[in-house]
Write a protein that holds these residues in place. Structure first.
Motif, PDB file in Angstrom:
ATOM      1  N   GLN A  40       0.827  -1.202   0.000  1.00 17.52           N
ATOM      2  CA  GLN A  40       0.000   0.000   0.000  1.00 17.52           C
ATOM      3  C   GLN A  40       0.866   1.259   0.000  1.00 17.52           C
ATOM      4  O   GLN A  40       0.535   2.251  -0.654  1.00 17.52           O
ATOM      5  N   GLN A  41       1.965   1.224   0.730  1.00 16.56           N
ATOM      6  CA  GLN A  41       2.842   2.385   0.774  1.00 16.56           C
ATOM      7  C   GLN A  41       3.476   2.621  -0.596  1.00 16.56           C
ATOM      8  O   GLN A  41       3.601   3.762  -1.038  1.00 16.56           O
ATOM      9  N   VAL A  42       3.869   1.562  -1.270  1.00 14.14           N
ATOM     10  CA  VAL A  42       4.432   1.684  -2.616  1.00 14.14           C
ATOM     11  C   VAL A  42       3.394   2.278  -3.558  1.00 14.14           C
ATOM     12  O   VAL A  42       3.686   3.185  -4.346  1.00 14.14           O
ATOM     13  N   ALA A  43       2.163   1.788  -3.479  1.00 15.11           N
ATOM     14  CA  ALA A  43       1.088   2.294  -4.329  1.00 15.11           C
ATOM     15  C   ALA A  43       0.811   3.768  -4.033  1.00 15.11           C
ATOM     16  O   ALA A  43       0.622   4.567  -4.956  1.00 15.11           O
ATOM     17  N   LEU A  44       0.813   4.149  -2.772  1.00 14.07           N
ATOM     18  CA  LEU A  44       0.580   5.541  -2.399  1.00 14.07           C
ATOM     19  C   LEU A  44       1.693   6.436  -2.931  1.00 14.07           C
ATOM     20  O   LEU A  44       1.432   7.509  -3.480  1.00 14.07           O
ATOM     21  N   ASN A  45       2.934   6.007  -2.789  1.00 15.09           N
ATOM     22  CA  ASN A  45       4.056   6.796  -3.287  1.00 15.09           C
ATOM     23  C   ASN A  45       3.978   6.951  -4.804  1.00 15.09           C
ATOM     24  O   ASN A  45       4.256   8.035  -5.336  1.00 15.09           O
ATOM     25  N   THR A  46       3.598   5.899  -5.498  1.00  8.75           N
ATOM     26  CA  THR A  46       3.460   5.958  -6.956  1.00  8.75           C
ATOM     27  C   THR A  46       2.340   6.913  -7.345  1.00  8.75           C
ATOM     28  O   THR A  46       2.506   7.736  -8.251  1.00  8.75           O
ATOM     29  N   THR A  47       1.231   6.825  -6.655  1.00  9.84           N
ATOM     30  CA  THR A  47       0.107   7.711  -6.938  1.00  9.84           C
ATOM     31  C   THR A  47       0.490   9.168  -6.701  1.00  9.84           C
ATOM     32  O   THR A  47       0.151  10.042  -7.504  1.00  9.84           O
TER      33      THR A  47
END
Length: 70
Positions: A38-45
């Motif tokens: 989720q943190q990776v996805a948030l950073n990408t977003t």
């Protein structure tokens, strides 16, 4: 027949991308860079949002300049 080839290539590419992405996330977790998916996805977003905002701002400035310069 041609569509079947493209579907097969797309499926193979998707599987490769999934495995590569999973490997990168696992490696990042081991190094302590990312704690969760989720943190990776948030950073990408957030990165995509920032780039999009910068492009929109630049486009707005370009359209305001009567000579077409930024």
């Amino acid at each position: 027949m041609g569509r079947l080839v493209w579907v097969a290539l797309g499926a193979a590419g998707g599987i490769w991308a999934y495995r590569k992405g999973s490997g990168l996330v696992d490696q990042a977790r081991e190094q302590g860079v990312a704690l969760t998916v989720q943190q990776v996805a948030l950073n990408t977003t957030q990165a995509v949002t920032n780039v999009s905002a910068a492009i929109s701002e630049r486009s707005a400035r370009a359209s305001d300049d009567p000579r077409g310069r930024t």
